[in-house]
Design a protein around this motif. Structure first.
Motif, short mmCIF file in Angstrom:
data_model
loop_
_atom_site.label_atom_id
_atom_site.label_comp_id
_atom_site.label_asym_id
_atom_site.label_seq_id
_atom_site.Cartn_x
_atom_site.Cartn_y
_atom_site.Cartn_z
N UNK A 1 60.42 24.87 56.02
CA UNK A 1 59.33 25.37 56.86
C UNK A 1 58.35 24.23 57.13
N UNK A 2 58.56 23.56 58.24
CA UNK A 2 57.78 22.36 58.54
C UNK A 2 56.30 22.66 58.55
N UNK A 3 55.95 23.85 58.94
CA UNK A 3 54.54 24.19 59.10
C UNK A 3 53.82 24.21 57.76
N UNK A 4 54.60 24.33 56.67
CA UNK A 4 53.95 24.41 55.37
C UNK A 4 53.67 23.02 54.79
N UNK A 5 54.24 22.00 55.41
CA UNK A 5 54.00 20.64 54.92
C UNK A 5 52.73 20.09 55.54
N UNK A 6 51.89 19.52 54.71
CA UNK A 6 50.63 19.00 55.22
C UNK A 6 50.79 17.53 55.56
N UNK A 7 50.60 17.21 56.82
CA UNK A 7 50.72 15.84 57.27
C UNK A 7 49.41 15.10 56.94
N UNK A 8 49.55 13.79 56.71
CA UNK A 8 48.36 12.99 56.42
C UNK A 8 47.38 13.01 57.59
N UNK A 9 47.87 13.27 58.78
CA UNK A 9 47.00 13.23 59.96
C UNK A 9 46.58 14.62 60.42
N UNK A 10 46.91 15.64 59.63
CA UNK A 10 46.51 17.01 60.00
C UNK A 10 44.97 17.12 60.06
N UNK A 11 44.50 17.97 60.97
CA UNK A 11 43.05 18.21 61.07
C UNK A 11 42.61 19.07 59.89
N UNK A 12 41.31 19.04 59.56
CA UNK A 12 40.81 19.91 58.48
C UNK A 12 41.20 21.37 58.71
N UNK A 13 41.19 21.82 59.97
CA UNK A 13 41.55 23.21 60.25
C UNK A 13 43.02 23.48 59.88
N UNK A 14 43.90 22.54 60.24
CA UNK A 14 45.32 22.69 59.89
C UNK A 14 45.52 22.70 58.39
N UNK A 15 44.82 21.77 57.74
CA UNK A 15 44.94 21.67 56.28
C UNK A 15 44.50 22.98 55.63
N UNK A 16 43.36 23.51 56.09
CA UNK A 16 42.84 24.77 55.53
C UNK A 16 43.86 25.89 55.74
N UNK A 17 44.40 25.97 56.96
CA UNK A 17 45.35 27.02 57.27
C UNK A 17 46.58 26.93 56.36
N UNK A 18 47.11 25.72 56.22
CA UNK A 18 48.33 25.56 55.42
C UNK A 18 48.10 25.85 53.94
N UNK A 19 46.99 25.36 53.41
CA UNK A 19 46.73 25.60 51.99
C UNK A 19 46.44 27.08 51.75
N UNK A 20 45.73 27.70 52.69
CA UNK A 20 45.43 29.12 52.53
C UNK A 20 46.72 29.95 52.48
N UNK A 21 47.75 29.49 53.20
CA UNK A 21 49.00 30.27 53.20
C UNK A 21 49.95 29.83 52.08
N UNK A 22 49.51 28.85 51.26
CA UNK A 22 50.37 28.38 50.17
C UNK A 22 50.52 29.45 49.10
N UNK A 23 51.66 29.39 48.41
CA UNK A 23 51.94 30.38 47.35
C UNK A 23 51.12 30.00 46.11
#
Lengths: 446, 446
Positions: free
Chosen positions: B228-250
């Motif tokens: 699930x590529x969307x669950x991987x946090x890229x070094x260049x992700x925006x703070x909003x993307x990072x927040x979204x991905x971590x919030x959906x982390x298990x």
């Protein structure tokens, strides 16, 4: 070979083979007639080649007669890897040995050698592009396919090595890097060849044709161990050695299967005479250094082999123009093993005579021979020394505690060696005591 | 690192590791103190690195702080072979991308990068000597040993490729050719490492030490697909993307096993603050470009992580000086996943802020990024055309039968492409009809 048609050249190239894969590609090159077809035959320069090598060489002679560029690959890296104890330098000397021997044999057969070239595997098998292709192959080839390809050629052992899995791929790449149209080998190479046909195109390279010789039983027959060095006939063996070895070869009356002596006639002796007859028929003068013919002088022109019978059994000679006739006569016991063997001994000695003469007169060959197979050279007689005969100047090599100046055994030995003394220890393990105390444990020679 | 003793440097190098093999050899180098110890960590530059890379990078930071020469090997040939579709040039751009990113991260962590060097595998893995050693290894290593060594690292498939058998040997040779004292990797590399310890001495090379990190669960946890590529946090992700991905982390309340969010704090966030604290305690000034601290300003000096609680649950922050305390509190539900996640989001954004700033201002990096991952670049908007809007000059690209001048579909496509038109077929298989008749089946854009 302008006097031969494309069809004739193709027949020369493919005659007597067990199998031809992709022959149409060769035919196309011959028909276009814009360049010589190119082939390669590979061998690992390890032990001294024996006369079994005459089987592929006789076929290479056909290729050369048909105007093919024949590349002989000396797989020195493979030879080195197969026996990691032999340093690569030794292997290179052996490749030199093979090269000079092969040229001498081709001259004795009477085949032009201007299109015969020799290539060392190490001249390209360590290059960047070759190795990148090795990696690319490894990323395409499955373990299963590699194992299957090598099944008949790679030594099958309980714990197989990775190298055995790599060899089929390397041999495939050789076709590309040697830039040939076909590869030649024994039919035992069949799976390696079809592997190459399958995988080279996957790397974007052309699929090559493959020409295969039938497997010919060794002169030692199936019943003798192939590790019996004494049964292998060396190219440099004396006529007496050759006679002794062939006389002891397995060759039962009436038995034509697995009869190495009989097979040798069909695979080597007859084809060589046929080539000679073709040269003569083509109006060529036989070159200097060519072997004398071993066919009875009184035999008809198309005779390929003659067997003389002892006077007490009627005398005279039976002349054969085909191998099949000889096989039939042998099966029907019209030819006795002793008579067959005598004819083969005479023929082989006659064939090798100019080879041995040429090589004996070649100082460079003699030098190479000593480097390639030092163990076969006559050994300098060692002078045994006892404490009493120990030259006084040896003392400094002994370790310090014993009045010498060296620190360790290794140092003592190295110093002595540098001064031209050779120490040889009798025991398996060296120890300082052996050097310092027991001169009786050492052979010192200069 | 002259202010640290050999023992302190050794502890810095080995702290937090799961296993150390051959540490005494490293200790000896540190005690002799005549040169920097040298290590290597290898990675294949394939997809864009995600923040999971911070786990090994944090450990590399320890090595650098201890005065180790750290060689990062970009295994470009391996990356190329693992995905033969990506041309080797693309892989080299990706190695460039990785290099600039890693340097930016090290600066944000505040670690000196003068002893951080990057090596492309292709710079030596195609050399003569390396390849001779590959062959020598292949002649020593059994299939069985090679397979066992790669069991945990090499992709296990139904029909394994030869490359998988070669990798353990190549990785062993890298230690020799990179001239390092130890190799670092995850504990999943253990069998590869012990393979290297066994086989390098057989080639006459020194056995190296091996340092292993524990395996850290990904931020996506064990319950989410790693594809699930969307669950991987890229070094260049925006703070909003990072927040979204971590919030959906298990990250289940009280569950500390396979909790990637919790593990990230222990393996990345705490060690980075610890390094910062050690720098400050050592009297060093924090370098420009270092991340701000994400620890609560009011926290005690030895705090490594702080979690703020919402006002409605009492407010304030809990400060941790060890990972164990945090794990215990989480297990005992004193820390709620939402609060933990919020703290991790804040910390990661704070850490990445100077990294992203540095890279955004780096024109060369932006150029490399476009070359390395062209598929991630904003795409030129395609202009949809219908039969009606089809420019009349397209006709020549169509095949002859349809009024155009091209002979085949390939020719039509090639001509159109040469003139800057892009044809995209909707169907899986292209056919001439699709090109000539149905513009509705094509997107043509210029």
């Amino acid at each position: 070979m302008s006097q031969l048609t494309a069809q004739q050249r193709y027949e020369l190239i493919t005659r007597g083979l067990d199998e031809v894969l992709g022959g149409d590609a060769i035919m196309k090159i011959l028909e276009e007639n814009e360049r010589a077809p190119r082939c390669y035959w590979g061998t690992a320069p390890t032990g001294r080649p024996h006369v079994g090598y005459l089987v592929p060489l006789t076929k290479l002679a056909d290729f050369l007669r048909a105007g093919t560029l024949v590349k002989v690959l000396f797989a020195d890296i493979h030879a080195f890897l197969d026996n990691l104890k032999a340093p690569i330098e030794l292997v290179k000397h052996r490749a030199n040995y093979y090269e000079r021997l092969l040229i001498a044999v081709m001259r004795a057969i009477g085949v032009p050698t201007d299109k015969l070239v020799f290539v060392l595997g190490s001249s390209y098998q360590l290059s960047e592009s070759y190795n990148m292709d090795c990696y690319r192959l490894a990323a395409n080839v499955t373990e299963h396919d590699a194992k299957k390809a090598g099944a008949e050629v790679v030594k099958q052992v309980a714990s197989p090595l990775l190298s055995g899995l790599l060899y089929p791929g390397l041999q495939a790449l050789d076709e590309q890097y040697l830039d040939v149209d076909f590869q030649f080998g024994g039919v035992d190479q069949r799976k390696i060849f079809t592997f190459a046909e399958h995988y080279l195109p996957k790397l974007g390279y052309a699929k090559r044709a493959h020409l295969m010789n039938a497997m010919v039983p060794g002169m030692n027959g199936a019943k003798m161990s192939s590790s019996d060095a004494d049964s292998k006939i060396d190219f440099l063996d004396t006529p007496a050695d050759i006679a002794r070895k062939i006389k002891s070869a397995y060759c039962m009356e009436g038995e034509v299967e697995n009869n190495g002596v009989l097979a040798f006639v069909g695979a080597v002796l007859m084809p060589i005479i046929r080539l000679r007859n073709e040269s003569v028929a083509g109006g060529q003068t036989l070159s200097d250094g060519i072997s004398k013919s071993w066919v009875s002088e009184s035999a008809p022109a198309n005779t390929l082999f003659s067997i003389s019978r002892p006077e007490k059994f009627g005398g005279g000679s039976i002349d054969y123009s085909t191998y099949e006739e000889l096989v039939n006569d042998f099966r029907e016991r019209k030819v006795h093993p002793a008579d067959l063997k005598k004819a083969v001994i005479d023929a082989l000695c006659t064939l090798l005579e100019p080879v041995q003469k040429l090589l004996a007169e070649d100082e460079e060959f003699c030098r190479i021979k000593a480097l390639a197979y030092p163990e076969d050279e006559p050994k300098a007689k060692k002078k045994k020394v006892s404490k009493k005969t120990l030259p006084p100047n040896l003392a400094p090599y002994f370790v310090k505690e014993e009045g010498g100046s060296a620190e360790t055994e290794e140092e003592a030995l190295a110093r002595a060696a540098a001064d031209g003394f050779e120490y040889k220890k009798k025991g398996k393990k060296a120890n300082v005591a052996a050097v310092t105390q027991g001169v009786e444990n050492l052979n010192v020679s200069k």
